[in-house]
Design an enzyme around this catalytic site. Structure first.
Site, PDB file in Angstrom:
ATOM      1  CG  HIS A 176      -3.126  -0.015   2.191  1.00  0.00           C
ATOM      2  ND1 HIS A 176      -3.769  -0.908   1.347  1.00  0.00           N
ATOM      3  CD2 HIS A 176      -1.871  -0.517   2.353  1.00  0.00           C
ATOM      4  CE1 HIS A 176      -2.941  -1.882   1.026  1.00  0.00           C
ATOM      5  NE2 HIS A 176      -1.771  -1.667   1.607  1.00  0.00           N
TER       6      HIS A 176
ATOM      7  CG  HIS B 299       2.492  -1.919   4.584  1.00  0.00           C
ATOM      8  ND1 HIS B 299       2.072  -3.128   5.080  1.00  0.00           N
ATOM      9  CD2 HIS B 299       1.755  -1.698   3.468  1.00  0.00           C
ATOM     10  CE1 HIS B 299       1.129  -3.618   4.299  1.00  0.00           C
ATOM     11  NE2 HIS B 299       0.909  -2.777   3.310  1.00  0.00           N
TER      12      HIS B 299
ATOM     13  CG  HIS C  46      -2.551  -6.379   1.914  1.00  0.00           C
ATOM     14  ND1 HIS C  46      -2.681  -5.893   3.192  1.00  0.00           N
ATOM     15  CD2 HIS C  46      -1.664  -5.558   1.278  1.00  0.00           C
ATOM     16  CE1 HIS C  46      -1.905  -4.816   3.316  1.00  0.00           C
ATOM     17  NE2 HIS C  46      -1.280  -4.590   2.181  1.00  0.00           N
TER      18      HIS C  46
ATOM     19  CD  GLU D 258      -0.631  -5.872  -3.602  1.00  0.00           C
ATOM     20  OE1 GLU D 258      -0.604  -6.687  -2.664  1.00  0.00           O
ATOM     21  OE2 GLU D 258       0.225  -4.956  -3.747  1.00  0.00           O
TER      22      GLU D 258
ATOM     23  CG  ASP E 194       0.985  -0.509  -0.301  1.00  0.00           C
ATOM     24  OD1 ASP E 194       0.901  -1.006   0.836  1.00  0.00           O
ATOM     25  OD2 ASP E 194       1.002  -1.212  -1.334  1.00  0.00           O
ATOM     26  CG  ASP E 195       4.916  -0.600   1.223  1.00  0.00           C
ATOM     27  OD1 ASP E 195       5.128  -0.873   2.413  1.00  0.00           O
ATOM     28  OD2 ASP E 195       4.140  -1.259   0.505  1.00  0.00           O
TER      29      ASP E 195
HETATM   30  N1  HPA Z   1       1.060  -6.083  -0.489  1.00  0.00           N
HETATM   31  C1  HPA Z   1       1.401  -7.108   0.297  1.00  0.00           C
HETATM   32  N2  HPA Z   1       2.262  -6.986   1.291  1.00  0.00           N
HETATM   33  C2  HPA Z   1       2.809  -5.800   1.535  1.00  0.00           C
HETATM   34  C3  HPA Z   1       2.497  -4.715   0.764  1.00  0.00           C
HETATM   35  C4  HPA Z   1       1.555  -4.862  -0.290  1.00  0.00           C
HETATM   36  O1  HPA Z   1       1.192  -3.928  -1.027  1.00  0.00           O
HETATM   37  N3  HPA Z   1       3.206  -3.681   1.251  1.00  0.00           N
HETATM   38  C5  HPA Z   1       3.924  -4.149   2.295  1.00  0.00           C
HETATM   39  N4  HPA Z   1       3.683  -5.447   2.469  1.00  0.00           N
HETATM   40 ZN    ZN Z   2      -0.124  -2.880   1.552  1.00  0.00          ZN
END
Ligand code: HPA
Ligand code: ZN
Length: 336
Positions: free
Chosen positions: A14, A16, A194, A197, A275-276
């Protein structure tokens, strides 16, 4: 524990790729492409990364991606991430990219996918890091835009293993994209989404039944539905959990309150991911360390996150065995 985490082979599911854009590279690309950034320095950019929810992050994240213009930019972005994988002992990664973030600005789909893919090839060849690519639809955009994006992806089927769904979860439930996912599945793509969350556990149920996903990205709100948790355990449905992201975006108030270790001990197929990483304060090792610092976990439990990720990955059974062997041989050769 830190030394163990550093050396433990890891698999990321996971990530991006646009979320791995570090402020320094953002400045370099801005200069190269003659784009102005509304901050005086990389440090000032980092200071602006204070988020109170998912949307406050997304607004800044999409803005950051504006410096990505040429195939070389996408190559450089991906290569920088792969070098971080090497540092963190990540042996396999399955990355998301958000084509609409770029095509909406007039950048060609081919430019994006070819730049990323060519770096992934070099990652395999020069660094020995295997990878897969997942196309994410932006859920705040409409169904027609997702269909158009899927159409653009068809000539690149050989490079893209699955489709996913990201961006603003609240107000954009899985059912909005059921027909697009049906089409993608019929074209031979796997699917992920996703869900759970910021959104309710019902989004996880709907992603499984309507979008036929093989994994749930995040999914931490599954605990609000006991029967769903039982089902996730029984089916070994993987959850790609992102601990630092969840605390930065206030899904949990603190890492001590994060439910990942509890989920692992309940028998869910949970994994740790970044994630990011450029926005949330760290790559894979930082995420593992943050979890280990806030919870008392054993080395075997930390290794279980890797074994879960291997099970959950989109590679062949033979390739999974190869990844398991690398991990097991690391564990077998630990100093006593
Ligand atoms: N959630 C939703 N969209 C996203 C995320 C996330 O954690 N990271 C990058 N786009
Ligand atoms: Zn994500």
């Amino acid at each position: 524990m830190k030394t163990f985490i550093q050396a433990l082979p890891k698999v990321e599911l996971h990530l991006h790729i646009e979320g791995s854009l570090e402020p320094e590279l953002m400045f370099e690309l801005a200069e190269r492409n003659h784009i102005s950034i509304p901050y005086p320095s990389a440090d000032a950019v980092r200071e602006a990364y204070q988020f109170h929810n998912l949307q406050s992050f997304l607004d800044i994240y999409y803005q950051g991606a504006n410096v990505l213009i040429t195939e070389r930019d996408f190559y450089d972005l991906t290569w920088a991430y792969l070098l971080r994988c090497q540092q963190d002992n990540v042996i396999h990664s399955e990355l998301f990219f958000d084509p609409q973030t770029h095509t909406e600005r007039g950048i060609g789909f081919d430019t994006v996918v070819n730049g990323i893919y060519s770096a992934l090839n070099d990652g395999q060849e020069k660094l020995g890091i295997s990878s897969r690519l997942i196309l994410c639809f932006l859920r705040h955009l409409d169904e027609a835009s997702a269909f158009a994006t899927l159409e653009q992806a068809l000539p690149h089927k050989d490079k893209i293993i699955a489709v996913g769904l990201d961006s603003s979860e609240l107000g954009h439930p899985p059912e909005k994209f059921q027909r697009v996912f049906d089409r993608a599945l019929a074209e031979g793509f796997l699917s992920v989404a996703h869900a759970g969350e910021e959104g309710p556990a019902s989004n996880i149920r709907d992603a499984l039944t309507l979008l036929k996903v093989s994994r749930i990205d995040h999914g931490v709100r599954c605990t609000e539905d006991e029967a769903l948790v039982e089902q996730l355990i029984k089916n070994r449905t993987p959850l790609t959990v992102c601990p630092l992201s969840n605390t930065r975006l206030k899904v949990f108030d603190s890492m001590a309150q994060h439910n990942i270790v509890e989920l692992l001990r309940q028998g869910l197929c949970v994994t740790i991911n970044s994630d990011d990483p450029a926005y949330f304060g760290g790559y894979m090792n930082d995420n593992f360390i943050a979890v280990a610092n806030a919870h008392s976990v054993t080395q075997n439990e930390l290794a279980q996150f890797t074994f879960n990720a291997i099970d959950a990955s989109f590679v062949s059974p033979q390739e999974k065995d190869r990844l398991r062997q690398i991990t097991q041989s690391f564990l077998d050769n630990l100093p006593v």
